[in-house]
Design an enzyme around this catalytic site. Structure first.
Site, PDB file in Angstrom:
ATOM      1  CD  GLN A  59      -1.349   9.259  -9.561  1.00  0.00           C
ATOM      2  OE1 GLN A  59      -0.936   9.269 -10.433  1.00  0.00           O
ATOM      3  NE2 GLN A  59      -1.311   8.736  -8.245  1.00  0.00           N
TER       4      GLN A  59
ATOM      5  CG  ASP B  16       2.901   8.478  -8.237  1.00  0.00           C
ATOM      6  OD1 ASP B  16       1.698   7.534  -8.490  1.00  0.00           O
ATOM      7  OD2 ASP B  16       2.977   9.054  -9.650  1.00  0.00           O
TER       8      ASP B  16
ATOM      9  CE1 TYR C  41       3.296   7.018 -14.001  1.00  0.00           C
ATOM     10  CE2 TYR C  41       4.728   7.101 -11.898  1.00  0.00           C
ATOM     11  CZ  TYR C  41       3.657   7.239 -12.459  1.00  0.00           C
ATOM     12  OH  TYR C  41       2.645   8.010 -11.957  1.00  0.00           O
TER      13      TYR C  41
END
Length: 240
Positions: free
Chosen positions: A112, A35, A40
């Site tokens: 998700q 993932d 991020y």
């Protein structure tokens, strides 16, 4: 419908150095699902901040309808640039609007969402599965609530002792048996390996019920607030 491994490695909040080593360990362990996201900030290309902020530090949302964004994503699949597309943090109303889109060309493969024993997401999971959308659970090991690590919950601890497994393994197996893909994040080699060793046991119906009863509708994931935009997914979190 594409296939996706039931257990993947989450990389949210893993620093660039950490995530590189974690992925190497995971590959050697047998993981084939990772993932990753620009948001991020653990890729070398992702050093610039990607959410525009106003003078008060509030996120400036786009006026683009997410259905229009979906059409652009569909074109990536049709052009052969990506294999599958999905959504994240969508509630039932948002997902239903997308699924009922008159000219929908490509189905969302997954939604998700945050999901763990304190946020079991039963109604949303049932809806997604009824419409052929796979649910992927992020933050499946929870975190700290009122100063307590969720893995130390007495119910989870008792079940872990019963099966001679770690609390994390119980929480991961819990999602697998619900038909939910799970992406626990870790940068510790021992835990990366341990989190993958969840296919040699099965939780009883009684233990699954006990874990479901831990639900508190408790959200732990937080996002920057958005200015004056009721539908922006990083402001007021949708009821997923």
């Amino acid at each position: 419908m594409k296939e996706i491994p039931a257990v993947g490695l989450g990389t949210w909040k893993a620093t660039p150095g950490e995530v590189t080593q974690a992925v190497k360990v995971a590959i050697d362990t047998g993981y084939r699902h990772f993932d990753c996201a620009f948001y991020y900030h653990n890729e070398s290309e992702s050093e610039d901040w990607d959410l525009p902020l106003d003078r008060n530090g509030m996120v400036i949302p786009s006026d683009t309808d997410y259905l229009d964004t979906w059409e652009a994503m569909e074109s990536l699949v049709l052009e052969g640039l990506v294999r599958a597309i999905g959504v994240s943090n969508f509630n039932q109303e948002q997902l239903e609007r997308l699924l009922d889109k008159p000219n929908l060309k490509i189905m969302p493969q997954t939604n998700q969402i945050e999901c763990h024993p304190y946020l079991t997401q039963e109604p949303l999971i049932k809806f997604c599965q009824s419409r052929g959308v796979v649910v992927t659970a992020y933050r499946p090991l929870g975190g700290y609530s009122d100063g307590m690590d969720m893995r130390e919950d007495p119910v989870i601890q008792d079940i872990a002792e019963k099966y001679k497994k770690s609390a994390a393994q119980i929480m991961i197996r819990f999602q697998i048996q619900r038909g939910v893909v799970v992406i626990p994040k870790s940068v510790t080699p021992k835990r990366i390996v341990e989190n993958f060793q969840v296919f040699d046991f099965e939780l009883s119906e009684e233990d699954m019920t006990a874990l479901l009863l831990l639900n508190q509708n408790l959200r732990l994931a937080t996002f920057p607030a958005a200015a004056n935009h009721k539908d922006y997914p990083f402001g007021k979190l949708p009821d997923v």
